[in-house]
Design a protein around this motif. Sequence first.
Motif, PDB file in Angstrom:
ATOM      1  N   PHE A  44       3.798  20.055 -12.445  1.00  0.00           N
ATOM      2  CA  PHE A  44       2.760  21.079 -12.419  1.00  0.00           C
ATOM      3  C   PHE A  44       3.179  22.241 -11.519  1.00  0.00           C
ATOM      4  O   PHE A  44       3.620  22.044 -10.388  1.00  0.00           O
ATOM      5  CB  PHE A  44       1.454  20.470 -11.913  1.00  0.00           C
ATOM      6  N   ILE A  45       3.021  23.458 -12.036  1.00  0.00           N
ATOM      7  CA  ILE A  45       3.296  24.666 -11.261  1.00  0.00           C
ATOM      8  C   ILE A  45       1.979  25.394 -11.080  1.00  0.00           C
ATOM      9  O   ILE A  45       1.370  25.850 -12.049  1.00  0.00           O
ATOM     10  CB  ILE A  45       4.342  25.561 -11.950  1.00  0.00           C
ATOM     11  N   THR A  46       1.532  25.476  -9.840  1.00  0.00           N
ATOM     12  CA  THR A  46       0.250  26.106  -9.554  1.00  0.00           C
ATOM     13  C   THR A  46       0.300  27.597  -9.872  1.00  0.00           C
ATOM     14  O   THR A  46       1.363  28.168 -10.129  1.00  0.00           O
ATOM     15  CB  THR A  46      -0.132  25.895  -8.081  1.00  0.00           C
ATOM     16  N   ALA A  47      -0.873  28.234  -9.821  1.00  0.00           N
ATOM     17  CA  ALA A  47      -0.984  29.630 -10.246  1.00  0.00           C
ATOM     18  C   ALA A  47      -0.049  30.585  -9.500  1.00  0.00           C
ATOM     19  O   ALA A  47       0.550  31.469 -10.131  1.00  0.00           O
ATOM     20  CB  ALA A  47      -2.442  30.087 -10.134  1.00  0.00           C
ATOM     21  N   ASP A 288       3.300  15.161   0.372  1.00  0.00           N
ATOM     22  CA  ASP A 288       2.734  14.379  -0.722  1.00  0.00           C
ATOM     23  C   ASP A 288       2.548  15.261  -1.949  1.00  0.00           C
ATOM     24  O   ASP A 288       2.118  16.414  -1.839  1.00  0.00           O
ATOM     25  CB  ASP A 288       1.383  13.806  -0.285  1.00  0.00           C
ATOM     26  N   PRO A 289       2.854  14.750  -3.148  1.00  0.00           N
ATOM     27  CA  PRO A 289       2.760  15.570  -4.359  1.00  0.00           C
ATOM     28  C   PRO A 289       1.352  15.734  -4.916  1.00  0.00           C
ATOM     29  O   PRO A 289       1.186  16.277  -6.011  1.00  0.00           O
ATOM     30  CB  PRO A 289       3.648  14.810  -5.351  1.00  0.00           C
ATOM     31  N   LEU A 290       0.320  15.293  -4.203  1.00  0.00           N
ATOM     32  CA  LEU A 290      -1.048  15.323  -4.719  1.00  0.00           C
ATOM     33  C   LEU A 290      -1.444  16.680  -5.281  1.00  0.00           C
ATOM     34  O   LEU A 290      -2.030  16.769  -6.361  1.00  0.00           O
ATOM     35  CB  LEU A 290      -2.029  14.917  -3.613  1.00  0.00           C
ATOM     36  N   LEU A 291      -1.121  17.762  -4.583  1.00  0.00           N
ATOM     37  CA  LEU A 291      -1.550  19.094  -5.010  1.00  0.00           C
ATOM     38  C   LEU A 291      -0.637  19.707  -6.067  1.00  0.00           C
ATOM     39  O   LEU A 291      -0.963  20.744  -6.630  1.00  0.00           O
ATOM     40  CB  LEU A 291      -1.619  20.039  -3.813  1.00  0.00           C
TER      41      LEU A 291
END
Length: 379
Positions: A44-47, A288-291
């Motif tokens: 996932f790549i955030t905005a 941690d990869p949570l976000l």
Amino acid sequence: MYDAIIVGARVAGSPAAMLLARRGHRVLVLERATFPSDTFSTHFITAPGTALLQRWGALEQLEKRGVPIFDHVLLNVAGNVINTREVFGPTQVCSPRRTDLDVTLRDMAAEAGAEVRMGSSVTEVLFDDAGRATGVRVRDADGNVTEESASVVVGADGRSGIVGRSVNPEPRDEHEIRGSGLYAYFDGFDYVTESAGMLDGAFVFAFPTGPRSACIGTEIDRSHDDAVHADPAAVFYERIAADPDLERRVRAATRNGRWHSGDLQAGWFRHASGQGWALVGDAVCLKDPLLGHGITDSFVGAELLAAAIDEGLSSGNLDAALARYDEALWRHLRPIYEASRDAALSFDKSGDDLFAAFMPAQMLIQEELAMVQAGGPTL
């Protein structure tokens, strides 16, 4: 002699090389792997990261490879679905497989003028008598060993990379990672957009990677590691069963390849520069990869590092510019690093409690997006 040698051609190294080459610098990139190849990733790549991809011209290239781009995420919080578009407005996000993302960024670095050598392993970082990094010793795919020199040696080769091991930077912060990731790729998966679920005792996700394909997985407390290693499928299906709609769609799809599980136990934020060297990406900031914000952190670091090296080479005071990079990286990444660290202290709690821990960091990500849209990051 090169202006910069960058060790590692993935999501930190290739963007830094591309940005430096676009500024006219002579850059050598050394990558021990051959592409395309997978590596353990949040996907996932955030905005803010997606906005940087668009700025660089990479988002269009990913779309040509079939990577879907979305303007919202659906969050299932203990059975209540939240559309992020209704909270934050439309913000572009994506989740490419690393076989697409890394190849795209590597190719863009080469197109910008960087020299990229794949299958090349750095066996030693070279230092002068004063302790300044001056270059590397590298072995190519045929076993030939050469030495290359540069004004700056950059470690973009991950959490256990040789540059970080060689310079042994002082940590700004260290912490235990409590989450354990588990995912697989599925074909024939029916999706609408990116989705994540904060359910009792687990975080689950479904990140579309291509037409009717997705990376689907869960993050749970590391106290369950033995169960994950013994029977990953059982753990996976037990967790997604908390979301009946997701479970139905996953069972209608076909798993493509093996299960992937993470082994992160310690996180850190290290000092990122010294005499003739700099670190970027997981080599300097690991959490941690949570976000799902690690790739974006690498992109922000690449922007700052390229600006610092360019400034240092132009002014003749490289060490001062690298010191500015070190402080700027901490200033930019620290808020989300600390929020991520604190949000992931425990996964054995309710979905509502996971969401409450998750949301403060989301507000910080929106602030980072505004910074990128305003032309940042800056030193």
